[in-house]
Every structure is written in C-alpha cells, then in structure tokens.
Design an enzyme around this catalytic site. Structure first.
Site, PDB file in Angstrom:
ATOM      1  N   GLU A   7       0.836  -1.195   0.000  1.00 50.70           N
ATOM      2  CA  GLU A   7       0.000   0.000   0.000  1.00 50.70           C
ATOM      3  C   GLU A   7       0.873   1.248   0.000  1.00 50.70           C
ATOM      4  OE1 GLU A   7      -1.456  -0.966   4.383  1.00 50.70           O
ATOM      5  OE2 GLU A   7      -2.146   0.976   3.749  1.00 50.70           O
TER       6      GLU A   7
ATOM      7  N   CYS B 176      -3.631  -2.951   4.349  1.00 51.50           N
ATOM      8  CA  CYS B 176      -2.744  -3.984   4.912  1.00 51.50           C
ATOM      9  C   CYS B 176      -3.202  -5.400   4.586  1.00 51.50           C
ATOM     10  CB  CYS B 176      -2.659  -3.822   6.427  1.00 51.50           C
ATOM     11  SG  CYS B 176      -2.242  -2.156   6.918  1.00 51.50           S
TER      12      CYS B 176
ATOM     13  N   HIS C 163      -3.011  -9.146  12.260  1.00 50.92           N
ATOM     14  CA  HIS C 163      -2.371  -7.937  11.728  1.00 50.92           C
ATOM     15  C   HIS C 163      -2.028  -7.056  12.936  1.00 50.92           C
ATOM     16  CE1 HIS C 163      -1.437  -4.293   9.740  1.00 50.92           C
ATOM     17  NE2 HIS C 163      -2.535  -3.680  10.121  1.00 50.92           N
TER      18      HIS C 163
HETATM   19  N1  CAA Z   1       1.356   4.404  30.351  1.00 53.37           N
HETATM   20  C1  CAA Z   1       0.761   3.255  29.908  1.00 53.37           C
HETATM   21  N2  CAA Z   1      -0.219   3.264  28.947  1.00 53.37           N
HETATM   22  C2  CAA Z   1      -0.603   4.449  28.440  1.00 53.37           C
HETATM   23  C3  CAA Z   1      -0.028   5.676  28.875  1.00 53.37           C
HETATM   24  C4  CAA Z   1       0.994   5.614  29.870  1.00 53.37           C
HETATM   25  N3  CAA Z   1       1.594   6.730  30.303  1.00 53.37           N
HETATM   26  N4  CAA Z   1      -0.614   6.672  28.177  1.00 53.37           N
HETATM   27  C5  CAA Z   1      -1.532   6.100  27.351  1.00 53.37           C
HETATM   28  N5  CAA Z   1      -1.523   4.761  27.507  1.00 53.37           N
HETATM   29  C6  CAA Z   1      -2.320   3.763  26.796  1.00 53.37           C
HETATM   30  C7  CAA Z   1      -3.764   4.161  26.579  1.00 53.37           C
HETATM   31  O1  CAA Z   1      -4.576   3.822  27.706  1.00 53.37           O
HETATM   32  C8  CAA Z   1      -4.119   3.347  25.337  1.00 53.37           C
HETATM   33  O2  CAA Z   1      -4.341   2.012  25.686  1.00 53.37           O
HETATM   34  P1  CAA Z   1      -5.816   1.347  25.512  1.00 53.37           P
HETATM   35  O3  CAA Z   1      -6.229   1.604  24.100  1.00 53.37           O
HETATM   36  O4  CAA Z   1      -5.584  -0.067  25.788  1.00 53.37           O
HETATM   37  O5  CAA Z   1      -6.669   2.050  26.491  1.00 53.37           O
HETATM   38  C9  CAA Z   1      -2.813   3.366  24.541  1.00 53.37           C
HETATM   39  O6  CAA Z   1      -1.784   3.689  25.478  1.00 53.37           O
HETATM   40  C10 CAA Z   1      -2.799   4.386  23.425  1.00 53.37           C
HETATM   41  O7  CAA Z   1      -3.174   5.620  23.985  1.00 53.37           O
HETATM   42  P2  CAA Z   1      -4.169   6.594  23.187  1.00 53.37           P
HETATM   43  O8  CAA Z   1      -5.337   5.833  22.670  1.00 53.37           O
HETATM   44  O9  CAA Z   1      -4.409   7.808  23.997  1.00 53.37           O
HETATM   45  O10 CAA Z   1      -3.184   6.945  21.992  1.00 53.37           O
HETATM   46  P3  CAA Z   1      -3.383   7.867  20.744  1.00 53.37           P
HETATM   47  O11 CAA Z   1      -4.805   8.199  20.510  1.00 53.37           O
HETATM   48  O12 CAA Z   1      -2.404   8.976  20.844  1.00 53.37           O
HETATM   49  O13 CAA Z   1      -2.876   6.915  19.569  1.00 53.37           O
HETATM   50  C11 CAA Z   1      -3.572   5.256  17.971  1.00 53.37           C
HETATM   51  C12 CAA Z   1      -3.242   5.544  19.439  1.00 53.37           C
HETATM   52  C13 CAA Z   1      -4.918   5.910  17.646  1.00 53.37           C
HETATM   53  C14 CAA Z   1      -3.651   3.771  17.752  1.00 53.37           C
HETATM   54  C15 CAA Z   1      -2.479   5.871  17.077  1.00 53.37           C
HETATM   55  O14 CAA Z   1      -1.263   5.242  17.324  1.00 53.37           O
HETATM   56  C16 CAA Z   1      -2.781   5.797  15.610  1.00 53.37           C
HETATM   57  O15 CAA Z   1      -3.495   6.625  15.052  1.00 53.37           O
HETATM   58  N6  CAA Z   1      -2.211   4.778  14.916  1.00 53.37           N
HETATM   59  C17 CAA Z   1      -2.390   4.581  13.497  1.00 53.37           C
HETATM   60  C18 CAA Z   1      -3.675   3.870  13.184  1.00 53.37           C
HETATM   61  C19 CAA Z   1      -3.669   2.440  13.616  1.00 53.37           C
HETATM   62  O16 CAA Z   1      -2.650   1.807  13.774  1.00 53.37           O
HETATM   63  N7  CAA Z   1      -4.883   1.868  13.787  1.00 53.37           N
HETATM   64  C20 CAA Z   1      -5.009   0.470  14.134  1.00 53.37           C
HETATM   65  C21 CAA Z   1      -6.232  -0.161  13.535  1.00 53.37           C
HETATM   66  S1  CAA Z   1      -6.267   0.138  11.751  1.00 53.37           S
HETATM   67  C22 CAA Z   1      -5.189  -1.010  11.091  1.00 53.37           C
HETATM   68  O17 CAA Z   1      -4.866  -1.966  11.732  1.00 53.37           O
HETATM   69  C23 CAA Z   1      -4.672  -0.763   9.717  1.00 53.37           C
HETATM   70  C24 CAA Z   1      -3.292  -0.213   9.803  1.00 53.37           C
HETATM   71  O18 CAA Z   1      -2.337  -0.952   9.750  1.00 53.37           O
HETATM   72  C25 CAA Z   1      -3.145   1.237   9.947  1.00 53.37           C
END
Ligand code: CAA
Length: 389
Positions: A81, A113, A235
């Site tokens: 991709e 993916c 994945h």
């Molecule tokens: N200590 C321990 N854990 C902590 C923490 C700390 N200090 N601060 C935050 N966390 C935890 C949160 O509780 C959360 O865990 P849970 O979901 O289990 O509750 C985790 O860390 C992530 O925190 P946030 O949700 O606040 O993080 P974020 O919103 O900044 O980013 C994300 C997370 C949205 C996945 C981001 O990384 C992102 O946008 N990633 C790209 C998209 C992605 O990977 N999506 C996955 C599904 S889509 C897919 O699979 C296709 C693909 O390949 C993209």
C-alpha cells in the site's frame, strides 16, 4: 485438491535504520510507557533514502530464490500500500533484480494492509490449478504518518517473501476462509499524499468489527472452533492491537477472557513487530515469522490468521505446521536483519522522513547509505534505477 498447498519457504527483511520510542518520546514529550505498554512498541525500522519497497522485497526474496531456484516460479504477486508507481508493478523491478524467468507473470495488489493475504489466497488457487507451479508472494511496505500525529509512533518498514507450492515444507494453508468487507474511512491515502490519513479510534473499532465479521463467516463455512488453535497471528499495526483483537474475539465467542490465555495465544507472535513497527501488508506474516522462529516445536499445530486492511477487508483462515518445518526456517537471518540496523537520532529520522525526490524528471543520483544487498541508485527521466550493491 488431494495434495496440500501452502508455505514452502519464508523470508523477511527490513530497513537500514532504527528509531527507538525512547528517542521519539524524548522529542515529543510523551511518556515512553504509553509506547512500551500502551501500544506495545519498542522501536521502528526506518529505511535509508536508497531503500524502498523494492529493495526490501528483493532482499527478502533473494534467499528464497537462492534456495529453490526460479524455474518453477510462474507468478510473482507483490502486495503493497506504499506503491512507487501508479501503473508499473513494483514486482517487475524485483523480477529483474533477481533474474527471474521471463515466463512468469508479475502483478501488484492493493487493499491497505490486507493485500498480502489476498496474494497468498490467489497463490493457493494458482497452485491448485497446476501443482507443478510455484508462486512468489511478496508483501512490502513503508508505513508513514505525518510527524507529530498519533500515528507517528506506529511507523515501520519491512518485506516478507513467501514461496507457495504443493506439498509445502513449512505450513499447509486450509479451507475455508472467513471474509468481511465494509466501506469505511478509517485509514486511507489519497494519490496526492505520501503520508496516510487515519481516524485512530475509529480504525480500532473498525478492526474489531472486522474480526467479528470474518470469524462469523469462517464459522458459518464450517471452520475450526477456537480451541483448536495453538496461536493466533493478527495484523499488528502496533502489537497491543493483537491483544485487543483476541480479547474481543474470545469475548464475542462467549469465553471467559483470561489474560494468561491471551498471552499464551499471542505472546510469541509480537516479537518482530514490536521492534520493526507497522509494516502494513507484511505485518501479519511477520507475526508468523516471530512465532515459528521463537516458539517451541509447533509440528502439527494449527495457527489462526486474522488479516485486516482498512477501508476495509478482513480474512480469517487457518494454517497447520508441517513436520520437519524447523530445518527450513531462517531464524538467524531474521534476527540479524533486526540486529544489524543502525540506531539513529531524531534529527536523522526527521531528515529521512521529510525527504522527497524532486519531480522535475531530471537526473537525481541517490546517496549511498544502505548496507543491504540492493539499492535505489537514482531517479532519472522519471525512472527509478535500482542496482545490486
Ligand atoms: N502508560 C501506559 N499506557 C498508556 C499511557 C501511559 N503513560 N498513556 C496512554 N496509555 C495507553 C492508553 O490507555 C491506550 O491504551 P488502551 O487503548 O488499551 O486504552 C494506549 O496507550 C494508546 O493511547 P491513546 O489511545 O491515547 O493513543 P493515541 O490516541 O495517541 O494513539 C492510535 C493511538 C490511535 C492507535 C495511534 O497510534 C494511531 O493513530 N495509529 C495509526 C492507526 C492504527 O494503527 N490503527 C489500528 C487499527 S487500523 C489497522 O490496523 C490498519 C493499519 O495498519 C493502519
């Protein structure tokens, strides 16, 4: 077919550099525990400027061709991709770099993916039609989000090469598959962008919906029951996602969700992805590599696969490990590919991340950086020029 079809050989490669999440956290002020514990990531592979999906793919596939020869390879399926051309298939450059026979078809596949799994499934069909043919399936991606966005911590890069044949040496892939498609905008990359757009929380729930949908279809088609599986390769956009997904599946199926049980089923699949980052199409197969390379004997054990591609398409299927598989693994090569990466600081990472080639059609040699076997030597007249290093 009255013969088994599946993975005969498997090989993975990644990029030249590595950026740790400590370095990223020190730069952006995040608590590093959010990365280590929250999303389950330690570091991310960063390709050098003279590396891309083609050079990583060729590096992954070369040992496969060296071991088995290319005479029986009649098809090359290249899943990605992060394509480098809107018309020409990246696999043709790999075909050329590896000296594959002219009597082979080459095509590129895309569905976020998921397309590595589409390639694998299409390969099974081709071998089913003629068991003397082999298919080289490649999944190669560089995942890139804008700096400063939540996705940045989930970047990564890798390629896998899988040789699909009759009477495979590693794993038989089984029927049925369970499929699920839904039109959703959770992650996408318009043609005019080099970085992906994502609705992070939406993408997680879309993934979980797709797990449920693919599993439902799988069971309706007479698939195995959950307790027949020794491990599950999901994945892994970040490794914590595999835990979320498996917990969701167990819960959906009415099981008591036990953390120890989830760790037993998932733990050994996350080792490579935790240090490489998201390699999109390659990710679910790096989970398999991590499992095969690091688990105790898995002979005759069945592994579940859940492939997810945003947008979205998901597929659940099963594979059973073949006796004698261990002597065909490339565990040392995989560990070496991870360990040889050079650690970079934030400034070097930023320079690579923000680098783009001029689009003027001029002659642009690329500085020599990679110590891998293939490199992008330059771009001239809008053509990419690759060479063996
Ligand atoms: N200590 C321990 N854990 C902590 C923490 C700390 N200090 N601060 C935050 N966390 C935890 C949160 O509780 C959360 O865990 P849970 O979901 O289990 O509750 C985790 O860390 C992530 O925190 P946030 O949700 O606040 O993080 P974020 O919103 O900044 O980013 C994300 C997370 C949205 C996945 C981001 O990384 C992102 O946008 N990633 C790209 C998209 C992605 O990977 N999506 C996955 C599904 S889509 C897919 O699979 C296709 C693909 O390949 C993209």
């Amino acid at each position: 077919a009255d013969f088994a079809i599946g993975l005969h050989d498997f090989s993975a490669a990644t990029g030249q550099y590595v950026l740790t999440h400590e370095t990223l956290a020190a730069e952006n002020g995040a608590d590093v525990a959010k990365y280590h514990k929250g999303i389950g990531q330690r570091s991310m592979s960063v390709p050098a400027v003279d590396e891309d999906i083609v050079t990583m793919a060729a590096a992954a596939a070369a040992p496969v061709v060296a071991r088995h020869g290319a005479d029986q390879i009649r098809t090359v399926l290249f899943a990605t991709e992060s394509s480098i051309d809107q018309a020409k298939a990246a696999g043709i450059y790999v075909h050329s770099l590896l000296g594959l026979p002219a009597g082979a078809r080459v095509v590129e596949l895309k569905q976020a993916c998921y397309s590595g799994t589409a390639a694998l499934q299409f390969a099974l069909g081709l071998v089913h039609r003629d068991r003397s043919e082999q298919v080289l399936v490649i999944a190669s991606d560089v995942s890139k989000y804008e700096r400063g966005t939540p996705g940045e911590a989930t970047q990564g890069a890798a390629a896998v090469a899988m040789l699909v044949s009759a009477e495979p040496a590693l794993m038989r892939i089984e029927n049925p598959s369970g499929m699920f498609t839904a039109d959703i905008m959770d992650f996408w990359r318009p043609n005019y962008r080099t970085t992906a757009l994502v609705d992070g929380q939406e993408s997680i729930s879309a993934y979980l919906q797709a797990v449920e949908g693919a599993w439902k279809d799988y069971t309706e088609r007479g698939g195995r029951s959950l307790d027949e599986f020794t491990a599950f390769c999901y994945h892994q956009p970040f490794t914590k996602m595999a835990y979320k997904a498996h917990r969701h599946l167990l819960d959906h199926c009415g099981y008591d969700v036990d953390d120890g049980e989830i760790t037993r089923a998932i733990g050994q699949t996350t080792g490579y992805n935790a240090v490489i980052g998201n390699s999109y199409t390659a990710s679910v197969y790096l989970a398999l590599a991590s499992l095969l390379d690091n688990a105790d004997d898995l002979t005759d054990r069945t592994v579940g696969f859940l492939s997810y591609g945003s947008g979205s398409v998901a597929e659940f299927f099963a594979g059973t490990v073949v006796p004698g598989y261990r002597s065909h693994l490339r565990t040392d090569m995989h560990r070496e590919a991870i360990d040889r990466r050079q650690e970079i600081g934030y400034a070097k990472y930023r320079e690579i991340h923000d680098h783009s080639f001029p689009v003027d059609g001029g002659n642009h040699p690329v500085p020599r950086e990679t110590t891998g076997p293939y490199r992008l030597a330059g771009i001239a007249g809008h053509k990419r020029l690759y060479e063996q290093r």
